[in-house]
Scaffold this motif. Structure first.
Motif, PDB file in Angstrom:
ATOM      1  N   SER A  88       0.705  -1.630  -0.253  1.00 59.41           N
ATOM      2  CA  SER A  88       0.141   0.268  -0.285  1.00 59.41           C
ATOM      3  C   SER A  88       0.735   1.322  -0.198  1.00 59.41           C
ATOM      4  O   SER A  88      -0.054   1.522   0.191  1.00 59.41           O
ATOM      5  N   PRO A 181     -12.754  -1.145  -2.891  1.00 58.27           N
ATOM      6  CA  PRO A 181     -11.807  -1.560  -1.661  1.00 58.27           C
ATOM      7  C   PRO A 181     -13.242  -1.626  -0.373  1.00 58.27           C
ATOM      8  O   PRO A 181     -13.619  -2.049   0.293  1.00 58.27           O
ATOM      9  N   GLU A 186      -5.776  -4.772   2.649  1.00 61.26           N
ATOM     10  CA  GLU A 186      -6.496  -4.621   1.052  1.00 61.26           C
ATOM     11  C   GLU A 186      -5.754  -5.612   1.109  1.00 61.26           C
ATOM     12  O   GLU A 186      -4.873  -6.183  -0.492  1.00 61.26           O
ATOM     13  N   ASP A 197      -3.094  -0.003   4.914  1.00 59.77           N
ATOM     14  CA  ASP A 197      -2.932   0.865   3.982  1.00 59.77           C
ATOM     15  C   ASP A 197      -1.775   1.728   4.150  1.00 59.77           C
ATOM     16  O   ASP A 197      -1.084   1.794   4.573  1.00 59.77           O
ATOM     17  N   MET A 219      -5.897   3.861  -2.823  1.00 59.77           N
ATOM     18  CA  MET A 219      -6.469   2.618  -3.260  1.00 59.77           C
ATOM     19  C   MET A 219      -6.291   1.760  -4.894  1.00 59.77           C
ATOM     20  O   MET A 219      -6.094   2.754  -5.548  1.00 59.77           O
ATOM     21  N   LYS A 222      -7.236   1.836  -8.221  1.00 54.89           N
ATOM     22  CA  LYS A 222      -8.647   3.683  -8.639  1.00 54.89           C
ATOM     23  C   LYS A 222      -7.724   3.876 -10.047  1.00 54.89           C
ATOM     24  O   LYS A 222      -7.488   3.316 -10.875  1.00 54.89           O
ATOM     25  N   VAL A 251     -10.604   5.941   3.064  1.00 59.13           N
ATOM     26  CA  VAL A 251     -11.265   5.624   2.176  1.00 59.13           C
ATOM     27  C   VAL A 251     -10.679   7.451   2.041  1.00 59.13           C
ATOM     28  O   VAL A 251     -11.894   8.645   2.550  1.00 59.13           O
TER      29      VAL A 251
END
Ligand code: SD4
Length: 338
Positions: A88, A181, A186, A197, A219, A222, A251
């Motif tokens: 991330s 997401p 993640e 993240d 994210m 994306k 987010v």
């Protein structure tokens, strides 16, 4: 007035009185020697998620030898940036839907100087590029090709950030092509180790100065060109050396809408403790759109000028790491939803 400020004021008054030939304590003619005492603060660093522990260790190397908070946060977040297993941040970060790893980062110091970049490609240490934007340009933010060009022209090495693992997973994702997401997680590393993240980090050095850094690959999957909260001063990070510092994860769109980190710092300015300020900011996301808020994760963490810290999240699962002289610990943040 904080204890530290009272102490500083008292020390200054005492010193001034001595210089003027007076002694604040004198009831007799005996002079008590009141020497000015250098004010030292207890350094502390806090950062998002449990991988913040390793990042904090890097920052602590700087803080423990009396270094500047700005140097500490840069050194600290460079650790996850260089870790190919952390998908991330930096090297090994998950790509956008076109398979490009694009990085967002920002840094801010005790003088409200700040540097930021968005959609940087091919350079591992986005945070150091952000610092260079702050220190070597008249600007705050560079984006996309301009950011990459600036980095490469200034000696940063061009590297491939997409690791075979991240590439494999992206190709898997392409088969279904759904942009959804997941909260908190993640990725899961072999052995079930959770990999989270963005890293946001705030620190205070022994001069009582605050700085912060935030860096991410954003994210996963994306849209190409999408920018989250992490490089936006006031959203993903804010430092006010009079009051405190805050950073966010989750987010980014939700954080940008409420200019989250700035909001947390302003709430601390009004007298709230760090945890309460983070809670109020999270609640503002809920008030704006309760249905949406239930489905996403956002977490804030904050450090006050007096060295208090706290965090709050929308969902369960947000952890943060603290390192000071007396403590090295991972905390679970309180949260709105069960
Ligand atoms: C973003 N806040 O790009 C970052 C990434 C993140 O959970 O924290 N993801 O929106």
């Amino acid at each position: 007035m904080s204890d530290r400020r009272k102490f500083v004021k008292f020390s200054l008054l005492s010193s001034a009185a001595i210089l003027a030939g007076k002694n604040l304590f004198a009831k007799t003619n005996t002079t008590i020697a009141l020497l000015p005492v250098p004010v030292k603060n207890e350094p502390i660093v806090i950062s998002t998620w449990d991988f913040g522990k390793e990042a904090n260790a890097g920052a602590w190397e700087v803080l423990k030898r009396g270094g500047r908070a700005l140097d500490a946060v840069e050194a600290g977040v460079k650790i996850p940036e260089a870790d190919p297993d952390n998908q991330s941040v930096g090297l090994g970060g998950r790509p956008d839907r076109d398979g490009r790893v694009t990085l967002d980062a920002c840094i801010m110091d005790e003088n409200s100087k700040c540097g930021s970049l968005a959609c940087l490609e091919h350079v591992v240490h986005a945070i150091s590029v952000a610092r260079m934007v702050m220190e070597k340009t008249p600007h705050v933010m560079l984006v996309g090709d301009g950011a990459t060009q600036f980095a490469l022209e200034n000696g940063f090495k061009k590297e491939k950030l997409l690791t075979p693992k991240s590439e494999r997973e992206w190709k898997e994702w392409l088969k279904t092509n759904k942009y959804a997401p997941k909260n908190n997680i993640e990725n899961e590393l072999p052995g079930g180790i959770k990999n989270h993240d963005t890293i946001g980090m705030v620190a205070m050095d022994n001069n009582g100065n605050l700085s912060g850094a935030c860096t991410t690959s954003g994210m996963a999957y994306k849209m190409h060109g999408r920018v989250g909260d992490s490089p936006i001063i006031g959203a993903g990070l804010y430092v006010d050396n009079e009051v405190g510092a805050a950073t966010s994860t989750g987010v980014g769109e939700e954080v940008i809408r409420i200019v989250g980190s700035h909001l947390v710092v302003e709430l601390m300015r009004q007298g709230m403790e760090p945890e309460e300020a983070c809670k109020k900011a999270v609640e503002r996301i809920v008030t704006r759109n309760p249905e949406q808020a239930k489905t996403v994760q956002v977490g804030f963490l904050a450090l006050s000028k007096s060295g208090k810290f706290g965090a709050y999240a929308l969902q369960k699962g947000f952890t943060y790491a603290v390192r000071s002289g007396g403590e090295e610990k991972i905390y679970d943040a309180k949260h709105v939803y069960p």
